[in-house]
Design a protein around this motif. Structure first.
Motif, PDB file in Angstrom:
ATOM      1  N   UNK A  55      18.596 -18.636  12.264  1.00 48.44           N
ATOM      2  CA  UNK A  55      17.364 -19.547  12.241  1.00 48.44           C
ATOM      3  C   UNK A  55      17.483 -20.214  10.911  1.00 48.44           C
ATOM      4  N   UNK A  56      16.723 -21.439  10.814  1.00 53.11           N
ATOM      5  CA  UNK A  56      16.460 -22.097   9.580  1.00 53.11           C
ATOM      6  C   UNK A  56      15.163 -22.516   9.317  1.00 53.11           C
ATOM      7  N   UNK A  57      14.402 -21.938   8.302  1.00 56.16           N
ATOM      8  CA  UNK A  57      12.952 -22.101   8.106  1.00 56.16           C
ATOM      9  C   UNK A  57      12.655 -23.199   6.803  1.00 56.16           C
ATOM     10  N   UNK A  58      11.777 -23.854   7.068  1.00 59.19           N
ATOM     11  CA  UNK A  58      11.228 -24.696   5.901  1.00 59.19           C
ATOM     12  C   UNK A  58       9.797 -24.357   5.460  1.00 59.19           C
ATOM     13  N   UNK A  59       9.264 -23.970   4.375  1.00 55.81           N
ATOM     14  CA  UNK A  59       8.274 -23.638   3.774  1.00 55.81           C
ATOM     15  C   UNK A  59       7.662 -24.266   2.798  1.00 55.81           C
ATOM     16  N   UNK A  60       6.332 -24.413   2.623  1.00 54.59           N
ATOM     17  CA  UNK A  60       5.692 -25.031   1.358  1.00 54.59           C
ATOM     18  C   UNK A  60       4.423 -24.458   1.310  1.00 54.59           C
ATOM     19  N   UNK A  61       4.062 -24.161   0.027  1.00 60.41           N
ATOM     20  CA  UNK A  61       2.687 -23.419  -0.545  1.00 60.41           C
ATOM     21  C   UNK A  61       2.769 -23.367  -2.014  1.00 60.41           C
ATOM     22  N   UNK A  62       1.625 -22.441  -2.381  1.00 62.10           N
ATOM     23  CA  UNK A  62       1.433 -22.422  -3.871  1.00 62.10           C
ATOM     24  C   UNK A  62       0.822 -21.202  -4.140  1.00 62.10           C
ATOM     25  N   UNK A  63       0.316 -21.073  -5.498  1.00 57.91           N
ATOM     26  CA  UNK A  63      -0.227 -19.938  -6.083  1.00 57.91           C
ATOM     27  C   UNK A  63       0.874 -19.065  -6.456  1.00 57.91           C
ATOM     28  N   UNK A  64       1.940 -19.220  -6.606  1.00 65.97           N
ATOM     29  CA  UNK A  64       2.924 -18.165  -6.965  1.00 65.97           C
ATOM     30  C   UNK A  64       2.837 -17.723  -8.362  1.00 65.97           C
ATOM     31  N   UNK A  65       3.167 -16.487  -8.801  1.00 60.05           N
ATOM     32  CA  UNK A  65       3.156 -16.193 -10.137  1.00 60.05           C
ATOM     33  C   UNK A  65       4.582 -15.883 -11.084  1.00 60.05           C
ATOM     34  N   UNK A  66       4.398 -15.981 -12.075  1.00 60.17           N
ATOM     35  CA  UNK A  66       5.564 -15.820 -13.034  1.00 60.17           C
ATOM     36  C   UNK A  66       6.687 -16.724 -12.829  1.00 60.17           C
ATOM     37  N   UNK A  67       6.174 -17.931 -12.465  1.00 57.77           N
ATOM     38  CA  UNK A  67       7.258 -19.096 -12.716  1.00 57.77           C
ATOM     39  C   UNK A  67       7.118 -19.920 -13.957  1.00 57.77           C
ATOM     40  N   UNK A  68       7.990 -20.517 -14.310  1.00 54.05           N
ATOM     41  CA  UNK A  68       8.075 -21.059 -15.621  1.00 54.05           C
ATOM     42  C   UNK A  68       6.908 -22.227 -15.770  1.00 54.05           C
ATOM     43  N   UNK A  69       6.178 -22.282 -17.011  1.00 54.57           N
ATOM     44  CA  UNK A  69       5.292 -23.492 -17.345  1.00 54.57           C
ATOM     45  C   UNK A  69       4.243 -23.558 -16.349  1.00 54.57           C
TER      46      UNK A  69
END
Length: 279
Positions: A55-69
């Motif tokens: 399968x191929x999945x496309x996702x989009x979202x937010x509020x992830x932690x420990x990413x730069x800046x």
């Protein structure tokens, strides 16, 4: 999305590898190619395939932690394969993440020296090998299992991790239950102390609604906090409604991560929308 490994991951006295611009792209892609070739060999003429799905999945979202800046949202494309055979099974995926822009800070002067868009490749190749089976039992099968993880991102961080473990496939008396498993792993980490984890996986489907996902409980690290990562997906199958030959699912994914990457007090609650197409 099975999850990215961040450049903010707390390390011990050993610093992360600094990857060249060339190796940042080539290394994970080459590893993926090797895994696919190995997968083809493992599922060849001498093995009976019981189930397979790509399968191929496309996702989009937010509020992830420990990413730069200030980056906290991600768009992800995932290529995923799962199959079971008379000898065991294989699970393999590659995530490609892209986020917003962040400032690159000079470590000595503190000045902004560049602006980049966050990008990351993360993949996992996980075979399991059957060692015993049981009929009419809560435990259907006992497996020895292995995992190879690889990652690299636009900050220059990259790593390879290896896991070895023992697990069981379970027969849960729940209507609609497609599969369930539990595995205990020991890690051989490249940039942090070795630890152990328990991984639980499950999938349930009824009336075109599919709920699947996993729980990882990481523990027994010399320097990092115990952590738990709960990552389910809830999807609705549109195949019949749209008259398609293959499954097309829409839905969402939730990531709850207590002490993310073993960092005390960093708790993640991230939500992503998704579309998933099966070949």
């Amino acid at each position: 999305m099975r999850y990215n490994l961040s450049s903010s991951l707390p390390l011990t006295t050993k610093s992360p590898k600094t990857l060249s611009r060339k190796s940042l792209c080539i290394k994970p892609l080459a590893t993926a190619a090797i895994a696919i070739v190995a997968l083809g060999g493992m599922t060849g003429a001498h093995a009976k395939t019981l189930f397979k799905d790509t399968s191929v999945t496309v996702l989009h979202g937010g509020n992830f932690k420990l990413l730069p800046g200030d980056v906290d949202d991600l768009t992800t494309m995932t290529l995923e394969h799962a199959s079971t055979h008379d000898w065991g099974g294989v699970f393999f995926f590659v995530d490609r993440h892209q986020g917003g822009k962040y400032d690159v800070i000079d470590g000595e002067t503190g000045d902004v020296v560049d602006t980049k868009r966050y990008k990351e490749t993360f993949g996992k190749f996980s075979p399991k090998f059957k060692v015993a089976t049981f009929n009419d039992s809560f435990i259907k099968q006992v497996n020895v299992a292995g995992v190879y993880e690889f990652s690299s991102n636009s900050t220059g961080f990259g790593q390879d991790n290896y896991w070895a473990g023992l697990g069981v496939d379970l027969d849960l008396p729940i209507p609609g239950m497609k599969y369930a498993s539990a595995t205990l792993y020991h890690s051989f980490n490249e940039t942090k102390p070795d630890d152990q984890k328990i991984t639980l996986t499950a999938a349930w489907e009824r009336d075109k609604v599919l709920i699947d996902g996993y729980v990882d409980f990481g523990f027994n690290s010399d320097t990092l906090e115990d952590n738990i990562h709960f990552n389910p997906q809830v999807k609705y199958n549109l195949q019949e409604a749209l008259g398609l030959d293959n499954r097309l699912e829409v839905g969402g994914e939730y990531s709850y991560w207590k002490n993310k990457f073993g960092v005390d007090g960093v708790d993640e609650h991230a939500v992503m929308a998704l579309v998933k197409y099966h070949f």
